[in-house]
Write a protein that holds these residues in place. Structure first.
Motif, PDB file in Angstrom:
ATOM      1  N   ARG A  75     -75.730 -60.895 -99.892  1.00 42.24           N
ATOM      2  CA  ARG A  75     -76.476 -60.702 -98.644  1.00 42.24           C
ATOM      3  C   ARG A  75     -77.854 -60.091 -98.875  1.00 42.24           C
ATOM      4  O   ARG A  75     -78.670 -60.023 -97.960  1.00 42.24           O
ATOM      5  CB  ARG A  75     -75.672 -59.810 -97.689  1.00 42.24           C
ATOM      6  CG  ARG A  75     -74.374 -60.457 -97.282  1.00 42.24           C
ATOM      7  CD  ARG A  75     -73.509 -59.652 -96.333  1.00 42.24           C
ATOM      8  NE  ARG A  75     -74.122 -58.522 -95.684  1.00 42.24           N
ATOM      9  CZ  ARG A  75     -73.465 -57.438 -95.303  1.00 42.24           C
ATOM     10  NH1 ARG A  75     -72.174 -57.333 -95.519  1.00 42.24           N
ATOM     11  NH2 ARG A  75     -74.090 -56.452 -94.696  1.00 42.24           N
ATOM     12  N   ILE A  76     -78.131 -59.650-100.110  1.00 44.20           N
ATOM     13  CA  ILE A  76     -79.404 -58.981-100.413  1.00 44.20           C
ATOM     14  C   ILE A  76     -80.543 -59.995-100.410  1.00 44.20           C
ATOM     15  O   ILE A  76     -80.481 -61.031-101.059  1.00 44.20           O
ATOM     16  CB  ILE A  76     -79.334 -58.267-101.776  1.00 44.20           C
ATOM     17  CG1 ILE A  76     -78.321 -57.133-101.717  1.00 44.20           C
ATOM     18  CG2 ILE A  76     -80.708 -57.754-102.186  1.00 44.20           C
ATOM     19  CD1 ILE A  76     -78.068 -56.466-103.051  1.00 44.20           C
ATOM     20  N   ARG A  77     -81.619 -59.637 -99.671  1.00 46.29           N
ATOM     21  CA  ARG A  77     -82.791 -60.501 -99.587  1.00 46.29           C
ATOM     22  C   ARG A  77     -84.094 -59.725 -99.806  1.00 46.29           C
ATOM     23  O   ARG A  77     -85.172 -60.218 -99.496  1.00 46.29           O
ATOM     24  CB  ARG A  77     -82.861 -61.168 -98.210  1.00 46.29           C
ATOM     25  CG  ARG A  77     -81.691 -62.052 -97.876  1.00 46.29           C
ATOM     26  CD  ARG A  77     -81.797 -63.383 -98.615  1.00 46.29           C
ATOM     27  NE  ARG A  77     -80.696 -64.270 -98.282  1.00 46.29           N
ATOM     28  CZ  ARG A  77     -79.566 -64.368 -98.969  1.00 46.29           C
ATOM     29  NH1 ARG A  77     -79.384 -63.630-100.034  1.00 46.29           N
ATOM     30  NH2 ARG A  77     -78.618 -65.203 -98.608  1.00 46.29           N
ATOM     31  N   THR A  78     -83.997 -58.504-100.325  1.00 42.42           N
ATOM     32  CA  THR A  78     -85.196 -57.688-100.504  1.00 42.42           C
ATOM     33  C   THR A  78     -85.128 -56.954-101.851  1.00 42.42           C
ATOM     34  O   THR A  78     -84.043 -56.547-102.277  1.00 42.42           O
ATOM     35  CB  THR A  78     -85.355 -56.701 -99.329  1.00 42.42           C
ATOM     36  OG1 THR A  78     -86.569 -55.980 -99.486  1.00 42.42           O
ATOM     37  CG2 THR A  78     -84.206 -55.739 -99.239  1.00 42.42           C
ATOM     38  N   SER A  84     -81.771 -51.365-106.356  1.00 43.31           N
ATOM     39  CA  SER A  84     -80.819 -50.263-106.180  1.00 43.31           C
ATOM     40  C   SER A  84     -79.403 -50.695-106.541  1.00 43.31           C
ATOM     41  O   SER A  84     -78.679 -49.976-107.240  1.00 43.31           O
ATOM     42  CB  SER A  84     -80.882 -49.691-104.762  1.00 43.31           C
ATOM     43  OG  SER A  84     -80.495 -50.648-103.810  1.00 43.31           O
ATOM     44  N   PHE A  85     -78.993 -51.879-106.094  1.00 42.61           N
ATOM     45  CA  PHE A  85     -77.657 -52.370-106.445  1.00 42.61           C
ATOM     46  C   PHE A  85     -77.549 -52.608-107.953  1.00 42.61           C
ATOM     47  O   PHE A  85     -76.534 -52.290-108.560  1.00 42.61           O
ATOM     48  CB  PHE A  85     -77.341 -53.668-105.698  1.00 42.61           C
ATOM     49  CG  PHE A  85     -76.632 -53.465-104.384  1.00 42.61           C
ATOM     50  CD1 PHE A  85     -77.073 -52.531-103.464  1.00 42.61           C
ATOM     51  CD2 PHE A  85     -75.527 -54.223-104.064  1.00 42.61           C
ATOM     52  CE1 PHE A  85     -76.416 -52.354-102.247  1.00 42.61           C
ATOM     53  CE2 PHE A  85     -74.858 -54.053-102.860  1.00 42.61           C
ATOM     54  CZ  PHE A  85     -75.319 -53.115-101.941  1.00 42.61           C
ATOM     55  N   GLY A  86     -78.596 -53.160-108.563  1.00 43.94           N
ATOM     56  CA  GLY A  86     -78.574 -53.392-110.009  1.00 43.94           C
ATOM     57  C   GLY A  86     -78.401 -52.097-110.783  1.00 43.94           C
ATOM     58  O   GLY A  86     -77.619 -52.022-111.738  1.00 43.94           O
ATOM     59  N   LEU A  87     -79.112 -51.051-110.366  1.00 47.39           N
ATOM     60  CA  LEU A  87     -79.004 -49.749-111.040  1.00 47.39           C
ATOM     61  C   LEU A  87     -77.615 -49.136-110.879  1.00 47.39           C
ATOM     62  O   LEU A  87     -77.020 -48.652-111.851  1.00 47.39           O
ATOM     63  CB  LEU A  87     -80.062 -48.784-110.494  1.00 47.39           C
ATOM     64  CG  LEU A  87     -81.515 -49.084-110.860  1.00 47.39           C
ATOM     65  CD1 LEU A  87     -82.467 -48.189-110.067  1.00 47.39           C
ATOM     66  CD2 LEU A  87     -81.745 -48.938-112.357  1.00 47.39           C
ATOM     67  N   LEU A 147     -80.228 -54.985 -95.771  1.00 44.94           N
ATOM     68  CA  LEU A 147     -80.045 -55.809 -96.971  1.00 44.94           C
ATOM     69  C   LEU A 147     -80.855 -57.095 -96.924  1.00 44.94           C
ATOM     70  O   LEU A 147     -81.344 -57.576 -97.938  1.00 44.94           O
ATOM     71  CB  LEU A 147     -78.560 -56.160 -97.158  1.00 44.94           C
ATOM     72  CG  LEU A 147     -77.636 -55.012 -97.529  1.00 44.94           C
ATOM     73  CD1 LEU A 147     -76.189 -55.496 -97.535  1.00 44.94           C
ATOM     74  CD2 LEU A 147     -77.999 -54.424 -98.871  1.00 44.94           C
ATOM     75  N   ASN A 148     -81.005 -57.664 -95.724  1.00 43.19           N
ATOM     76  CA  ASN A 148     -81.727 -58.934 -95.602  1.00 43.19           C
ATOM     77  C   ASN A 148     -83.237 -58.746 -95.512  1.00 43.19           C
ATOM     78  O   ASN A 148     -83.975 -59.707 -95.347  1.00 43.19           O
ATOM     79  CB  ASN A 148     -81.217 -59.726 -94.405  1.00 43.19           C
ATOM     80  CG  ASN A 148     -81.508 -59.058 -93.084  1.00 43.19           C
ATOM     81  OD1 ASN A 148     -82.178 -58.040 -93.017  1.00 43.19           O
ATOM     82  ND2 ASN A 148     -80.989 -59.626 -92.016  1.00 43.19           N
ATOM     83  N   GLY A 149     -83.714 -57.503 -95.610  1.00 45.53           N
ATOM     84  CA  GLY A 149     -85.145 -57.239 -95.615  1.00 45.53           C
ATOM     85  C   GLY A 149     -85.725 -56.893 -94.258  1.00 45.53           C
ATOM     86  O   GLY A 149     -86.862 -56.433 -94.181  1.00 45.53           O
ATOM     87  N   THR A 150     -84.992 -57.122 -93.177  1.00 49.26           N
ATOM     88  CA  THR A 150     -85.500 -56.742 -91.866  1.00 49.26           C
ATOM     89  C   THR A 150     -85.351 -55.238 -91.683  1.00 49.26           C
ATOM     90  O   THR A 150     -84.619 -54.582 -92.412  1.00 49.26           O
ATOM     91  CB  THR A 150     -84.741 -57.469 -90.734  1.00 49.26           C
ATOM     92  OG1 THR A 150     -83.361 -57.085 -90.766  1.00 49.26           O
ATOM     93  CG2 THR A 150     -84.862 -58.979 -90.867  1.00 49.26           C
ATOM     94  N   ARG A 151     -86.048 -54.729 -90.707  1.00 49.37           N
ATOM     95  CA  ARG A 151     -85.955 -53.300 -90.396  1.00 49.37           C
ATOM     96  C   ARG A 151     -85.182 -53.117 -89.101  1.00 49.37           C
ATOM     97  O   ARG A 151     -85.234 -53.968 -88.220  1.00 49.37           O
ATOM     98  CB  ARG A 151     -87.335 -52.684 -90.244  1.00 49.37           C
ATOM     99  CG  ARG A 151     -88.086 -52.641 -91.538  1.00 49.37           C
ATOM    100  CD  ARG A 151     -89.373 -51.847 -91.342  1.00 49.37           C
ATOM    101  NE  ARG A 151     -90.094 -51.760 -92.583  1.00 49.37           N
ATOM    102  CZ  ARG A 151     -90.070 -50.694 -93.370  1.00 49.37           C
ATOM    103  NH1 ARG A 151     -89.378 -49.645 -93.028  1.00 49.37           N
ATOM    104  NH2 ARG A 151     -90.759 -50.683 -94.485  1.00 49.37           N
TER     105      ARG A 151
END
Length: 171
Positions: A75-78, A84-87, A147-151
């Motif tokens: 679901r990550i788009r930003t 952060s998830f990778g770390l 997660l999708n980049g929106t605020r």
């Protein structure tokens, strides 16, 4: 996300191997005028050695964290969430590898820690990944970045919210 995770996981593995070869717990190596020490420690607990001897618990938590993040990650788009998830995934996985494959036994292994700052417990690069990744998660969450980049502030108002506000003013 995958690139960040793979780079940190590889760096954690390589630096732990170097620590095992070149450092000792009884004779720390100092750097930067004593600001930094390289001290080999085998940690059977969690951060700050909390829960020593309960490696099975930390192994279970790490497995759950990694699996949950991998399930959510499509679901990550930003970039901020990807980094952060990778770390966090790499950090949890780096210490999980130690728990699974190091002495004394599978699921009970001790984590190799080797970096020490003054007045701070000994840690490793995987720990740095978890801390930095978690800080990014908190920062993105506080900024309302999804997660999708929106605020959150970009979201359409709840149906009826304007009407309730107007009604409240009229009373």
């Amino acid at each position: 996300m995958t690139a960040v995770a793979l780079v940190l996981l590889a760096a954690d593995f390589v630096t732990k191997q170097i620590a095992l070869t070149h450092f000792s717990g009884s004779d720390p190596t100092e750097a930067l005028g004593g600001l930094l020490r390289f001290t080999l420690v085998f940690n059977s607990g969690g951060a700050f050695s909390i829960g020593e001897g309960e490696a099975w618990f930390f192994t279970t938590v790490k497995i759950v964290v990694v699996v949950a993040m991998l399930v959510v990650s499509p679901r990550i788009r930003t970039p901020v969430w990807a980094v952060s998830f990778g770390l966090v995934i790499a950090g949890a996985a780096g210490n999980l590898v130690d728990r699974l494959f190091r002495a004394p036994s599978p699921l009970q292994g001790r984590v190799v820690d080797w970096i020490q700052l003054p007045h701070w417990p000994v840690f490793n690069l995987a720990d740095c990944g978890v801390v930095c990744g978690s800080a990014l998660v908190m920062w993105a969450s506080m900024r309302g970045i999804r997660l999708n980049g929106t605020r959150e502030s970009d979201a359409p108002a709840e149906a009826g919210a304007t009407e309730r506000t107007a009604e409240g003013r009229d009373r």
